[in-house]
Design a protein around this motif. Structure first.
Motif, short mmCIF file in Angstrom:
data_model
loop_
_atom_site.label_atom_id
_atom_site.label_comp_id
_atom_site.label_asym_id
_atom_site.label_seq_id
_atom_site.Cartn_x
_atom_site.Cartn_y
_atom_site.Cartn_z
N GLY A 256 0.79 -1.22 0.00
CA GLY A 256 0.00 0.00 0.00
C GLY A 256 0.82 1.27 0.00
O GLY A 256 0.27 2.37 0.00
N GLN A 257 2.16 1.12 -0.01
CA GLN A 257 3.04 2.29 0.01
C GLN A 257 4.19 2.09 -0.98
O GLN A 257 4.67 0.96 -1.15
N PRO A 258 4.67 3.16 -1.59
CA PRO A 258 5.89 3.05 -2.39
C PRO A 258 7.07 2.67 -1.49
O PRO A 258 7.07 2.99 -0.30
N PRO A 259 8.08 2.01 -2.02
CA PRO A 259 9.20 1.57 -1.18
C PRO A 259 9.91 2.72 -0.48
O PRO A 259 10.34 2.57 0.67
N SER A 260 10.04 3.86 -1.14
CA SER A 260 10.74 4.98 -0.51
C SER A 260 9.97 5.50 0.70
O SER A 260 10.56 5.87 1.72
N VAL A 261 8.64 5.52 0.62
CA VAL A 261 7.82 5.97 1.75
C VAL A 261 7.87 4.94 2.87
O VAL A 261 8.01 5.30 4.05
N TRP A 262 7.77 3.68 2.53
CA TRP A 262 7.83 2.63 3.54
C TRP A 262 9.15 2.66 4.29
O TRP A 262 9.19 2.55 5.51
N ARG A 263 10.24 2.89 3.57
CA ARG A 263 11.58 2.94 4.18
C ARG A 263 11.70 4.08 5.16
O ARG A 263 12.33 3.97 6.21
N GLU A 264 11.07 5.20 4.85
CA GLU A 264 11.20 6.41 5.68
C GLU A 264 10.52 6.26 7.04
O GLU A 264 10.78 7.06 7.95
#
Length: 303
Positions: free
Chosen positions: A290-298
């Motif tokens: 449900g989230q882009p990888p960059s957002v999930w990582r943050e």
């Protein structure tokens, strides 16, 4: 920064590395293991190496039982986190990323490392699934914990004394310890390992080795000497997933590991998990989380 962020921040320390490290035992380079290898020591036997903080790592060829005998701390298995107060116990199969933070002057544990070659024969002798990590704390009656404590201490004594027949005794005790761990969660004492679960176990091991190569389902079926129907049935029974869903979940797990524990760019991570480019990887990851990888990582602290 709140306590959760601080604890998880201590765990995510492999930020300048290109991959999560594999160790033999913590702090020692990975190496081939002799058939049937088992190793027993306390966590604080290596306190001069980790000082109470064992960073994100895995073991490529062996599983571990960790029985916390005293103290408290925070244990991590993949992205899951559990604060614990002894007694507590975990079982972590090979290839699973884990670590912990504890106060070394107050906390200790007995760690039993079991090579995959020694673990496989135990699969039909214990009710604990050997393919999935588990950690148990704050559950079970005192008598159950006392029984597990006696078993783990006997393993430590056997290994330290090194008397004739030690290997056979350790194997038997490991089987009992694993069954006791399973009983905390299930209360079951029967044989829970039918033939299709063995097939699922073999499938998981094959996927771990080859998911980056984008094998078609038919290749897995051929390598396992089974049929599509039997593999589908085994995978659904053991994991609650179709074969293709399991392959996607394994790729997603690896992507999460690399996002959490490294600073590699999305292009590198896409290649590492067997996807063709960063854009396709981002769509794949967002579809599943449900989230882009960059957002999930943050979401995870880096300090």
């Amino acid at each position: 920064m709140d306590r959760i962020a601080k604890s998880l921040g201590l765990f995510l320390v492999c930020l300048m590395a290109n991959s999560v490290p594999n160790f033999f035992v913590y702090g020692e380079p990975d190496r081939p293991l002799e058939p049937g290898f088992m190793h027993v020591e306390t966590v604080m036997a290596r306190k001069n190496v980790h000082l109470g903080r064992v960073d994100a790592h895995s073991h490529a060829r062996m599983a571990q039982i960790t029985f916390w005998t005293k103290g408290h701390g925070t244990y991590f298995i993949e992205e899951q986190r559990l604060d614990f107060l002894a007694p507590a116990v975990s079982f972590v199969p090979s290839g699973v990323v884990h670590g912990f933070t504890v106060e070394p002057s107050e906390t200790d544990a007995i760690v039993v490392s079991i090579a995959d070659s020694a673990l496989a024969p135990l699969d039909e002798r214990t009710i604990l699934p050997i393919d999935a990590p588990v950690m148990i704390a704050d559950t079970g009656d005192p008598a159950s914990w006392a029984r597990l404590s006696r078993i783990m201490q006997q393993m430590a004594d056997e290994y330290r004394e090194g008397r004739p027949g030690m290997e056979m005794v350790l194997t038997a005790l490991a089987t009992v310890a694993m069954t006791e761990i399973a009983r905390f969660g299930s209360g079951q004492t029967g044989d829970l390992r039918p033939a299709q679960t063995v097939l699922a176990s073999q499938f998981r091991q094959l996927v771990d080795r080859h998911f980056r190569e984008n094998w078609p389902v038919e290749r897995y079926v051929d390598e396992l000497g089974t049929t599509p129907h039997l593999l589908t049935k085994a995978c659904q029974s053991a994991f609650g997933l179709s074969v293709k869903e399991f392959l996607s979940e394994r790729r997603l797990l690896e992507a999460k590991r690399l996002l959490l524990f490294t600073v590699r760019p999305l292009e590198d991570i896409a290649y590492e998990v067997g996807l063709k480019d960063a854009a396709y990887f981002s769509r794949f990851f967002k579809h599943h989380t449900g989230q882009p990888p960059s957002v999930w990582r943050e979401q995870y602290p880096r300090h």
